[in-house]
Design a protein around this motif. Structure first.
Motif, short mmCIF file in Angstrom:
data_model
loop_
_atom_site.label_atom_id
_atom_site.label_comp_id
_atom_site.label_asym_id
_atom_site.label_seq_id
_atom_site.Cartn_x
_atom_site.Cartn_y
_atom_site.Cartn_z
N ASP A 119 21.62 -35.27 -13.31
CA ASP A 119 23.02 -34.91 -13.54
C ASP A 119 23.97 -35.51 -12.51
N SER A 120 23.52 -35.69 -11.30
CA SER A 120 24.42 -36.21 -10.27
C SER A 120 24.42 -37.74 -10.20
N PHE A 121 23.59 -38.39 -11.00
CA PHE A 121 23.52 -39.85 -10.98
C PHE A 121 24.74 -40.44 -11.71
N ALA A 122 25.17 -41.59 -11.24
CA ALA A 122 26.21 -42.39 -11.89
C ALA A 122 27.49 -41.58 -12.12
N LEU A 123 27.91 -40.84 -11.13
CA LEU A 123 29.15 -40.08 -11.23
C LEU A 123 30.31 -41.02 -10.94
N VAL A 124 31.21 -41.15 -11.89
CA VAL A 124 32.37 -42.03 -11.76
C VAL A 124 33.62 -41.19 -11.99
N THR A 125 34.64 -41.45 -11.23
CA THR A 125 35.91 -40.75 -11.42
C THR A 125 36.95 -41.73 -11.95
N ILE A 126 37.52 -41.39 -13.09
CA ILE A 126 38.55 -42.22 -13.72
C ILE A 126 39.78 -41.33 -13.93
N ASN A 127 40.87 -41.69 -13.27
CA ASN A 127 42.11 -40.92 -13.38
C ASN A 127 41.90 -39.44 -13.08
N GLY A 128 41.08 -39.14 -12.11
CA GLY A 128 40.84 -37.75 -11.72
C GLY A 128 39.83 -37.02 -12.57
N ASN A 129 39.27 -37.66 -13.58
CA ASN A 129 38.25 -37.04 -14.44
C ASN A 129 36.89 -37.61 -14.09
N ASP A 130 35.92 -36.72 -13.93
CA ASP A 130 34.56 -37.15 -13.62
C ASP A 130 33.82 -37.56 -14.89
N VAL A 131 33.24 -38.73 -14.86
CA VAL A 131 32.40 -39.21 -15.95
C VAL A 131 30.97 -39.10 -15.47
N LYS A 132 30.21 -38.21 -16.09
CA LYS A 132 28.86 -37.90 -15.61
C LYS A 132 27.82 -38.55 -16.53
N PHE A 133 27.52 -39.79 -16.23
CA PHE A 133 26.50 -40.49 -17.00
C PHE A 133 25.13 -39.86 -16.79
N GLY A 134 24.94 -39.23 -15.64
CA GLY A 134 23.67 -38.60 -15.32
C GLY A 134 23.30 -37.49 -16.27
N VAL A 135 24.30 -36.75 -16.77
CA VAL A 135 24.04 -35.67 -17.73
C VAL A 135 23.44 -36.26 -19.01
N LEU A 136 24.02 -37.37 -19.46
CA LEU A 136 23.47 -38.06 -20.64
C LEU A 136 22.06 -38.56 -20.35
N LEU A 137 21.86 -39.12 -19.18
CA LEU A 137 20.54 -39.61 -18.80
C LEU A 137 19.51 -38.48 -18.79
N THR A 138 19.89 -37.31 -18.26
CA THR A 138 19.00 -36.15 -18.26
C THR A 138 18.65 -35.73 -19.68
N ALA A 139 19.65 -35.70 -20.56
CA ALA A 139 19.41 -35.33 -21.96
C ALA A 139 18.47 -36.32 -22.65
N ILE A 140 18.66 -37.61 -22.37
CA ILE A 140 17.79 -38.64 -22.96
C ILE A 140 16.36 -38.48 -22.46
N VAL A 141 16.21 -38.28 -21.15
CA VAL A 141 14.86 -38.10 -20.59
C VAL A 141 14.21 -36.85 -21.17
N ASN A 142 14.97 -35.76 -21.28
CA ASN A 142 14.42 -34.53 -21.88
C ASN A 142 13.97 -34.77 -23.32
N PHE A 143 14.80 -35.49 -24.09
CA PHE A 143 14.43 -35.79 -25.47
C PHE A 143 13.15 -36.61 -25.53
N LEU A 144 13.06 -37.65 -24.71
CA LEU A 144 11.86 -38.49 -24.71
C LEU A 144 10.63 -37.71 -24.27
N LEU A 145 10.79 -36.82 -23.31
CA LEU A 145 9.66 -35.99 -22.87
C LEU A 145 9.22 -35.03 -23.97
N VAL A 146 10.18 -34.42 -24.67
CA VAL A 146 9.83 -33.53 -25.78
C VAL A 146 9.13 -34.31 -26.88
N ALA A 147 9.66 -35.48 -27.21
CA ALA A 147 9.04 -36.30 -28.26
C ALA A 147 7.63 -36.72 -27.86
N ALA A 148 7.45 -37.12 -26.60
CA ALA A 148 6.12 -37.50 -26.13
C ALA A 148 5.18 -36.32 -26.12
#
Length: 133
Positions: free
Chosen positions: A53-82
């Motif tokens: 969740d804390s990975f790839a945190l970017v701030t654009i115009n005062g808003n945090d873009v949390k790419f890490g949350v998406l990455l966590t969701a993708i990893v969770n999905f792949l782990l569930v599928a596996a």
């Protein structure tokens, strides 16, 4: 009206679907426990973080873009599928394959007996009106 509803409810498909939903809900707890309590801690030990969740945190115009949350969701999905594939699908396919071999059931895509293939070619050739060479 009630008779029609009773017939609808007692159809095999509805009952099968209800059982599948209930079993699926119960089984999801097992898969989630495997992913959250076994696999994710192993990944956390490798990456020194319990999630991404804390990975790839970017701030654009005062808003945090949390790419890490998406990455966590993708990893969770792949782990569930596996987990579902390796813990359920693969053993079930192996069990079905062994049962079919024991019962002498040949899969449709398996090559047929060479004699049967030759006879099939001869039959098809005769049906097409061509002489067999």
């Amino acid at each position: 009206m009630l008779q029609g509803f009773k017939q609808f409810i007692m159809k095999g498909n509805v009952l099968d679907l209800a059982v599948a939903v209930i079993i699926g809900a119960a089984f999801s707890q097992i898969v989630n426990a495997l992913v959250q309590d076994v696999l994710m801690p192993l990944i956390a030990a490798i990456f020194q973080s319990p999630n991404f969740d804390s990975f790839a945190l970017v701030t654009i115009n005062g808003n945090d873009v949390k790419f890490g949350v998406l990455l966590t969701a993708i990893v969770n999905f792949l782990l569930v599928a596996a987990a579902v594939y390796f813990a359920i699908v693969l053993p079930m396919n192996t069990m079905i394959e062994r049962r079919n071999r024991r019962l002498g059931i040949v899969p449709e895509d398996a090559p047929a007996d060479p004699q049967v293939q030759l006879l099939t070619e001869i039959r098809d050739s005769l049906a097409a009106g061509r002489p067999q060479a």
